[in-house]
Write an enzyme that holds these catalytic residues in place. Structure first.
Site, PDB file in Angstrom:
ATOM      1  N   TRP A  30       8.399  14.300 -13.878  1.00 46.29           N
ATOM      2  CA  TRP A  30       8.285  14.627 -15.303  1.00 46.29           C
ATOM      3  C   TRP A  30       9.467  15.512 -15.706  1.00 46.29           C
ATOM      4  O   TRP A  30       9.797  16.463 -14.989  1.00 46.29           O
ATOM      5  CB  TRP A  30       6.954  15.342 -15.574  1.00 46.29           C
ATOM      6  CG  TRP A  30       6.927  16.095 -16.881  1.00 46.29           C
ATOM      7  CD1 TRP A  30       6.716  17.434 -17.037  1.00 46.29           C
ATOM      8  CD2 TRP A  30       7.141  15.562 -18.198  1.00 46.29           C
ATOM      9  NE1 TRP A  30       6.776  17.768 -18.366  1.00 46.29           N
ATOM     10  CE2 TRP A  30       7.041  16.630 -19.105  1.00 46.29           C
ATOM     11  CE3 TRP A  30       7.407  14.282 -18.685  1.00 46.29           C
ATOM     12  CZ2 TRP A  30       7.198  16.470 -20.485  1.00 46.29           C
ATOM     13  CZ3 TRP A  30       7.567  14.108 -20.068  1.00 46.29           C
ATOM     14  CH2 TRP A  30       7.454  15.194 -20.947  1.00 46.29           C
ATOM     15  N   ASP A  53       6.546   9.909  -7.984  1.00 45.96           N
ATOM     16  CA  ASP A  53       5.569   9.847  -9.079  1.00 45.96           C
ATOM     17  C   ASP A  53       6.288   9.763 -10.422  1.00 45.96           C
ATOM     18  O   ASP A  53       7.123  10.603 -10.738  1.00 45.96           O
ATOM     19  CB  ASP A  53       4.705  11.117  -9.067  1.00 45.96           C
ATOM     20  CG  ASP A  53       3.678  11.099 -10.194  1.00 45.96           C
ATOM     21  OD1 ASP A  53       2.653  10.410 -10.029  1.00 45.96           O
ATOM     22  OD2 ASP A  53       3.917  11.735 -11.240  1.00 45.96           O
ATOM     23  N   TYR A  58       7.295   9.179 -19.109  1.00 44.33           N
ATOM     24  CA  TYR A  58       8.379  10.073 -18.677  1.00 44.33           C
ATOM     25  C   TYR A  58       9.766   9.550 -19.096  1.00 44.33           C
ATOM     26  O   TYR A  58      10.746  10.280 -19.040  1.00 44.33           O
ATOM     27  CB  TYR A  58       8.374  10.278 -17.148  1.00 44.33           C
ATOM     28  CG  TYR A  58       7.127  10.947 -16.580  1.00 44.33           C
ATOM     29  CD1 TYR A  58       6.117  11.429 -17.410  1.00 44.33           C
ATOM     30  CD2 TYR A  58       6.963  11.108 -15.208  1.00 44.33           C
ATOM     31  CE1 TYR A  58       4.976  12.025 -16.889  1.00 44.33           C
ATOM     32  CE2 TYR A  58       5.834  11.712 -14.678  1.00 44.33           C
ATOM     33  CZ  TYR A  58       4.842  12.164 -15.520  1.00 44.33           C
ATOM     34  OH  TYR A  58       3.724  12.756 -14.999  1.00 44.33           O
ATOM     35  N   SER A 146      -6.042   9.608 -14.036  1.00 42.11           N
ATOM     36  CA  SER A 146      -5.408  10.920 -14.042  1.00 42.11           C
ATOM     37  C   SER A 146      -6.033  11.746 -15.155  1.00 42.11           C
ATOM     38  O   SER A 146      -6.362  11.205 -16.218  1.00 42.11           O
ATOM     39  CB  SER A 146      -3.896  10.759 -14.261  1.00 42.11           C
ATOM     40  OG  SER A 146      -3.289  12.032 -14.335  1.00 42.11           O
ATOM     41  N   ASN A 147      -6.199  13.028 -14.893  1.00 40.28           N
ATOM     42  CA  ASN A 147      -6.811  13.950 -15.860  1.00 40.28           C
ATOM     43  C   ASN A 147      -8.262  13.575 -16.160  1.00 40.28           C
ATOM     44  O   ASN A 147      -8.750  13.829 -17.258  1.00 40.28           O
ATOM     45  CB  ASN A 147      -5.970  14.002 -17.147  1.00 40.28           C
ATOM     46  CG  ASN A 147      -4.583  14.534 -16.886  1.00 40.28           C
ATOM     47  OD1 ASN A 147      -4.423  15.679 -16.481  1.00 40.28           O
ATOM     48  ND2 ASN A 147      -3.566  13.696 -17.062  1.00 40.28           N
ATOM     49  N   GLN A 168      -5.368  11.903 -10.320  1.00 40.43           N
ATOM     50  CA  GLN A 168      -4.252  12.873 -10.344  1.00 40.43           C
ATOM     51  C   GLN A 168      -4.598  13.957 -11.368  1.00 40.43           C
ATOM     52  O   GLN A 168      -4.778  13.672 -12.553  1.00 40.43           O
ATOM     53  CB  GLN A 168      -2.949  12.168 -10.717  1.00 40.43           C
ATOM     54  CG  GLN A 168      -1.759  13.102 -10.612  1.00 40.43           C
ATOM     55  CD  GLN A 168      -0.408  12.461 -10.932  1.00 40.43           C
ATOM     56  OE1 GLN A 168       0.286  12.874 -11.846  1.00 40.43           O
ATOM     57  NE2 GLN A 168      -0.032  11.459 -10.171  1.00 40.43           N
ATOM     58  N   LEU A 197       3.007  23.795  -8.081  1.00 39.01           N
ATOM     59  CA  LEU A 197       3.657  25.109  -7.953  1.00 39.01           C
ATOM     60  C   LEU A 197       3.419  25.944  -9.214  1.00 39.01           C
ATOM     61  O   LEU A 197       4.043  26.989  -9.401  1.00 39.01           O
ATOM     62  CB  LEU A 197       5.176  24.929  -7.730  1.00 39.01           C
ATOM     63  CG  LEU A 197       5.560  24.177  -6.452  1.00 39.01           C
ATOM     64  CD1 LEU A 197       7.061  23.889  -6.422  1.00 39.01           C
ATOM     65  CD2 LEU A 197       5.147  24.976  -5.213  1.00 39.01           C
ATOM     66  N   LYS A 246      14.481  20.070  -0.543  1.00 38.01           N
ATOM     67  CA  LYS A 246      14.461  20.223   0.919  1.00 38.01           C
ATOM     68  C   LYS A 246      13.318  21.169   1.314  1.00 38.01           C
ATOM     69  O   LYS A 246      12.542  20.880   2.221  1.00 38.01           O
ATOM     70  CB  LYS A 246      15.827  20.781   1.348  1.00 38.01           C
ATOM     71  CG  LYS A 246      16.095  20.758   2.815  1.00 38.01           C
ATOM     72  CD  LYS A 246      17.603  21.010   3.021  1.00 38.01           C
ATOM     73  CE  LYS A 246      18.025  21.050   4.455  1.00 38.01           C
ATOM     74  NZ  LYS A 246      17.179  21.699   5.389  1.00 38.01           N
ATOM     75  N   ASN A 248      10.620  21.862  -0.251  1.00 40.32           N
ATOM     76  CA  ASN A 248       9.272  21.356  -0.521  1.00 40.32           C
ATOM     77  C   ASN A 248       8.785  20.319   0.490  1.00 40.32           C
ATOM     78  O   ASN A 248       7.583  20.155   0.676  1.00 40.32           O
ATOM     79  CB  ASN A 248       9.195  20.783  -1.939  1.00 40.32           C
ATOM     80  CG  ASN A 248       9.429  21.858  -2.994  1.00 40.32           C
ATOM     81  OD1 ASN A 248       9.400  23.038  -2.687  1.00 40.32           O
ATOM     82  ND2 ASN A 248       9.674  21.450  -4.228  1.00 40.32           N
TER      83      ASN A 248
HETATM   84  P1  NAP Z   1       5.585  22.006 -10.655  1.00 34.32           P
HETATM   85  O1  NAP Z   1       5.953  20.919  -9.730  1.00 34.32           O
HETATM   86  O2  NAP Z   1       4.459  22.907 -10.318  1.00 34.32           O
HETATM   87  O3  NAP Z   1       6.819  22.939 -10.949  1.00 34.32           O
HETATM   88  C1  NAP Z   1       8.101  22.454 -11.187  1.00 34.32           C
HETATM   89  C2  NAP Z   1       9.017  23.677 -11.353  1.00 34.32           C
HETATM   90  O4  NAP Z   1       9.048  24.393 -10.106  1.00 34.32           O
HETATM   91  C3  NAP Z   1      10.453  23.302 -11.690  1.00 34.32           C
HETATM   92  O5  NAP Z   1      10.918  24.275 -12.606  1.00 34.32           O
HETATM   93  C4  NAP Z   1      11.169  23.426 -10.351  1.00 34.32           C
HETATM   94  O6  NAP Z   1      12.505  23.842 -10.502  1.00 34.32           O
HETATM   95  C5  NAP Z   1      10.397  24.534  -9.676  1.00 34.32           C
HETATM   96  N1  NAP Z   1      10.428  24.410  -8.211  1.00 34.32           N
HETATM   97  C6  NAP Z   1      10.362  23.279  -7.467  1.00 34.32           C
HETATM   98  N2  NAP Z   1      10.422  23.575  -6.156  1.00 34.32           N
HETATM   99  C7  NAP Z   1      10.532  24.915  -6.053  1.00 34.32           C
HETATM  100  C8  NAP Z   1      10.650  25.804  -4.968  1.00 34.32           C
HETATM  101  N3  NAP Z   1      10.622  25.374  -3.717  1.00 34.32           N
HETATM  102  N4  NAP Z   1      10.744  27.133  -5.242  1.00 34.32           N
HETATM  103  C9  NAP Z   1      10.756  27.590  -6.507  1.00 34.32           C
HETATM  104  N5  NAP Z   1      10.642  26.796  -7.596  1.00 34.32           N
HETATM  105  C10 NAP Z   1      10.527  25.462  -7.367  1.00 34.32           C
HETATM  106  O7  NAP Z   1       5.266  21.423 -12.123  1.00 34.32           O
HETATM  107  P2  NAP Z   1       5.248  20.002 -12.854  1.00 34.32           P
HETATM  108  O8  NAP Z   1       6.596  19.425 -13.002  1.00 34.32           O
HETATM  109  O9  NAP Z   1       4.414  20.217 -14.073  1.00 34.32           O
HETATM  110  O10 NAP Z   1       4.365  19.070 -11.905  1.00 34.32           O
HETATM  111  C11 NAP Z   1       4.896  18.229 -10.916  1.00 34.32           C
HETATM  112  C12 NAP Z   1       4.757  16.767 -11.270  1.00 34.32           C
HETATM  113  O11 NAP Z   1       3.404  16.420 -11.525  1.00 34.32           O
HETATM  114  C13 NAP Z   1       5.462  16.311 -12.541  1.00 34.32           C
HETATM  115  O12 NAP Z   1       6.859  16.255 -12.390  1.00 34.32           O
HETATM  116  C14 NAP Z   1       4.798  14.991 -12.784  1.00 34.32           C
HETATM  117  O13 NAP Z   1       5.332  14.001 -11.920  1.00 34.32           O
HETATM  118  C15 NAP Z   1       3.355  15.325 -12.415  1.00 34.32           C
HETATM  119  N6  NAP Z   1       2.533  15.675 -13.605  1.00 34.32           N
HETATM  120  C16 NAP Z   1       1.540  14.814 -13.965  1.00 34.32           C
HETATM  121  C17 NAP Z   1       0.782  15.081 -15.085  1.00 34.32           C
HETATM  122  C18 NAP Z   1      -0.310  14.118 -15.479  1.00 34.32           C
HETATM  123  O14 NAP Z   1      -0.802  14.217 -16.621  1.00 34.32           O
HETATM  124  N7  NAP Z   1      -0.698  13.218 -14.614  1.00 34.32           N
HETATM  125  C19 NAP Z   1       0.988  16.237 -15.856  1.00 34.32           C
HETATM  126  C20 NAP Z   1       1.989  17.116 -15.434  1.00 34.32           C
HETATM  127  C21 NAP Z   1       2.745  16.826 -14.304  1.00 34.32           C
HETATM  128  P3  NAP Z   1      13.767  22.845 -10.346  1.00 34.32           P
HETATM  129  O15 NAP Z   1      13.513  21.674 -11.224  1.00 34.32           O
HETATM  130  O16 NAP Z   1      14.898  23.717 -10.760  1.00 34.32           O
HETATM  131  O17 NAP Z   1      13.878  22.442  -8.896  1.00 34.32           O
END
Ligand code: NAP
Length: 269
Positions: A30, A53, A58, A146-147, A168, A197, A246, A248
């Site tokens: 996303w 994913d 997206y 999802s949701n 999801q 995260l 890396k 993660n």
């Molecule tokens: P997340 O994965 O919890 O957080 C992403 C953030 O954390 C980014 O700013 C990233 O920075 C940072 N990050 C990543 N690895 C890190 C590390 N090792 N240390 C510190 N910071 C780190 O949040 P999200 O993007 O909301 O969720 C992940 C995925 O879930 C989405 O991309 C999407 O594919 C899916 N999603 C699904 C739904 C749904 O409705 N089904 C809704 C929301 C999300 P950088 O980008 O700078 O690396």
């Protein structure tokens, strides 16, 4: 098929109802668009990620398709999830939207096709029928939602003619989802944790820092390990650069012990 990331141990595989499996750690995409998305997916595949994913919403399926083709990873090693958005819940629209996603991804089938969000204005039975039909046509190897809350998941499970493989939902170390998980497990439904995260919001909490120091891991690695250590739970952190990508995936060479798991429950809301 199990594979070994360059470093960080063997990936956990989650068994799905139809016999194929989902890598417990995937790349969330996303908000990754254009070349940034292409580079992140390419780098992730280099590092050993095999679970990607995405969603029609997206706007990055074409870049992901390009990265998958460019890297030439054997199709059988990949696990690609996409999701159909709420404006396509009518049966004919759902089928068209899913097929358009396949076209953009350059795949004849996705590994997991999800209803992205519930849409109360269209009967769930109609959307699920279209979703199950896509599975029967071989365009989705597994299907899911999802949701969906436990109550809605229960409705989906009772209506679907193909097993619901996954829900999801937002899930991280700060959330207690015991009842939801127990219900999902009782139905053989795996859980894919999104925003695992918390978009970085809890990574400096003292309990997490204490545990991460003990294992010589980062707070993000401990937060992800906490998820994938649970039976039937996958996590899909989004990361855009090599450092986070890396970090993660290097979570399969340690295990949190019961005392640390207990300490970490203090993070729960
Ligand atoms: P997340 O994965 O919890 O957080 C992403 C953030 O954390 C980014 O700013 C990233 O920075 C940072 N990050 C990543 N690895 C890190 C590390 N090792 N240390 C510190 N910071 C780190 O949040 P999200 O993007 O909301 O969720 C992940 C995925 O879930 C989405 O991309 C999407 O594919 C899916 N999603 C699904 C739904 C749904 O409705 N089904 C809704 C929301 C999300 P950088 O980008 O700078 O690396």
């Amino acid at each position: 098929m199990p594979f070994k990331p360059q470093k960080g141990g063997f990936m956990i595989q989650i068994q799905l109802p139809n016999g194929h499996s989902m890598p417990a750690l995937g790349l969330g995409t996303w908000d990754l668009r254009g070349n940034e998305c292409f580079s992140a997916v390419k780098e992730a595949l280099h590092l050993g990620y095999r679970h990607i994913d995405t969603a029609e919403m997206y706007g990055n399926e074409a870049e992901i398709g390009r990265a998958l083709k460019n890297l030439g990873v054997p199709r059988r090693e990949l696990f690609v999830t996409t999701k159909v958005w709420t404006n396509h819940h009518r049966a004919a629209d759902f089928k068209k939207a899913a097929e358009a996603s396949l076209g953009r991804l350059g795949l004849s089938a996705v590994d997991l096709l999800l209803i992205h969000w519930p849409n109360p204005s269209v009967p769930l039975s109609e959307t699920l029928k279209a979703l199950c039909q896509l599975a029967q046509e071989g365009k989705a190897l597994s299907i899911g939602v999802s949701n969906f809350s436990a109550a809605l998941l229960k409705e989906a499970v009772s209506l679907a003619t193909v097993p619901i493989a996954c829900d999801q939902v937002p899930y991280s170390i700060t959330e207690n989802k015991k009842d939801f998980l127990a219900y999902a497990r009782s139905q053989g439904v795996s859980v894919c944790a999104y925003t695992p995260l918390g978009k970085g919001a809890f990574l400096n909490r003292p309990e997490l820092l204490e545990v991460s120091q003990k294992y010589g891991k980062t707070p993000a690695q401990v937060a992800l390990r906490w998820l994938v250590q649970q039976k039937g739970v996958a996590a899909i952190p989004k990361a855009s650069g090599v450092k986070h990508l890396k970090e993660n995936i290097e979570i399969f060479d340690f295990k949190l012990d019961p005392l640390d798991l207990q300490l970490l429950t203090k993070l729960q809301k």
